[in-house]
Design a protein around this motif. Structure first.
Motif, PDB file in Angstrom:
ATOM      1  N   MET A  94      32.931  45.895  41.800  1.00  0.00           N
ATOM      2  CA  MET A  94      31.766  44.805  41.071  1.00  0.00           C
ATOM      3  C   MET A  94      31.135  45.522  39.618  1.00  0.00           C
ATOM      4  O   MET A  94      31.459  44.837  38.676  1.00  0.00           O
ATOM      5  N   MET A 189      30.994  36.186  40.687  1.00  0.00           N
ATOM      6  CA  MET A 189      32.865  36.940  40.256  1.00  0.00           C
ATOM      7  C   MET A 189      33.615  36.014  40.256  1.00  0.00           C
ATOM      8  O   MET A 189      34.772  36.650  39.223  1.00  0.00           O
ATOM      9  N   ILE A 216      40.390  46.098  49.848  1.00  0.00           N
ATOM     10  CA  ILE A 216      40.260  45.077  48.665  1.00  0.00           C
ATOM     11  C   ILE A 216      40.607  45.143  47.534  1.00  0.00           C
ATOM     12  O   ILE A 216      40.586  43.680  46.911  1.00  0.00           O
ATOM     13  N   HIS A 242      37.126  51.379  50.715  1.00  0.00           N
ATOM     14  CA  HIS A 242      36.801  50.553  49.113  1.00  0.00           C
ATOM     15  C   HIS A 242      35.821  51.590  49.030  1.00  0.00           C
ATOM     16  O   HIS A 242      35.259  51.966  47.721  1.00  0.00           O
TER      17      HIS A 242
HETATM   18  C1  MLT Z   1      32.391  45.312  45.772  1.00  0.00           C
HETATM   19  O1  MLT Z   1      32.829  46.354  46.191  1.00  0.00           O
HETATM   20  O2  MLT Z   1      31.690  45.102  44.795  1.00  0.00           O
HETATM   21  C2  MLT Z   1      33.109  44.187  46.257  1.00  0.00           C
HETATM   22  O3  MLT Z   1      34.163  43.854  46.827  1.00  0.00           O
HETATM   23  C3  MLT Z   1      33.776  43.259  45.060  1.00  0.00           C
HETATM   24  C4  MLT Z   1      34.685  41.853  45.364  1.00  0.00           C
HETATM   25  O4  MLT Z   1      34.547  41.242  46.321  1.00  0.00           O
HETATM   26  O5  MLT Z   1      34.971  41.558  44.581  1.00  0.00           O
END
Ligand code: MLT
Length: 265
Positions: A94, A189, A216, A242
């Protein structure tokens, strides 16, 4: 430190001296995800890591937190800190969605860009539907119902098995996060635009980092981002998911160190 801007009090880590590095956390996390980077880079740089509006120790309630709104908040935080020189912005996931907005809206405030484990595309329809459901449910039930599933997606299998301090620290951060902030950012988002067509206009030196096992945002997604940004370097972090900066801090810090040294400003 605490910084009050209009009705919001932001918690902002602000340490060290030198060229400013601004770290922007992912969802639904806070500045502590950058601890290993803040400790390492405060020796040579001014490191700034805010808790975004409503997250961590920052206050504020919004119905929807757009990625552009967060970028505006960053610009106001920098102004409140009297930072007038362009910054190196480092955003994860994000934080990366916010970075694209910042780069487009405040190009004169940006000297270098580091994006970790993020996307430039908008959500797919199924992802958007999941976010709307999460936003509705978290307001009624709090974050408990999704925390286990989210941790499985945030970290590589190896991190889950062998690095429980990092996983548990993240669990605690998620469980402490204000459901209102989670809902508002999930809606933000879901509403975010596809920024792919803006990447070719990013002219600052850019480092694109992706955990090899990120579920992700895949290595392929991020490779495409690096190909579209004219002055980008692409690095894959083996053994990380991630949350590469938390999972493999030494590897990520080495890569950032070389990038900063090679693009000295
Ligand atoms: C994040 O780590 O900020 C999230 O995975 C972003 C998302 O949900 O797209």
């Amino acid at each position: 430190m605490e910084l009050t801007i209009r009705n919001t009090t932001y918690h902002v880590e602000d340490r060290g001296t030198g060229a400013p590095l601004l770290f922007v956390h992912g969802f639904p996390l806070d500045h502590t995800m950058w601890s290993a980077q803040l400790n390492a880079f405060a020796e040579r740089y001014r490191v700034i890591a805010p808790d975004l509006h409503g997250f961590g120790m920052s206050t504020g309630v919004r119905e929807l937190s757009g990625m552009e709104d967060f970028a505006d908040d960053l610009q106001e935080i920098l102004a409140a800190l009297s930072i007038t020189e362009p910054v190196t912005l480092c955003g994860l996931s994000m934080g990366g969605y916010i970075a694209w907005q910042f780069a487009q809206k405040y190009p004169e405030r940006l000297s270098r860009l580091i994006v970790c484990d993020t996307k430039a595309t908008a959500d797919t329809e199924p992802t958007r539907a999941n976010r709307l459901e999460l936003a509705e449910r978290v307001l009624k039930e709090g974050p408990e119902f999704f925390v286990d599933g989210m941790l499985q997606k945030l970290f590589s299998a190896a991190t889950i098995q062998t690095n429980s301090p990092v996983v548990e620290q993240t669990r605690n951060v998620i469980l402490k996060t204000d459901p209102q902030a989670i809902a508002a950012a999930a809606l933000g988002m879901a509403a975010r635009p596809d920024m792919s067509s803006t990447l070719s206009a990013i002219t600052v030196p850019t480092l694109v980092i992706c955990g090899a096992e990120d579920q992700i945002t895949t290595v392929l997604d991020m490779q495409k981002i690096a190909e579209q940004i004219p002055n980008a370097q692409f690095e894959v972090i083996l053994g990380a998911g991630h949350m590469a900066p938390m999972e493999k801090p030494a590897d990520v810090n080495d890569i950032i160190t070389y990038f900063l040294a090679g693009t000295d400003i």
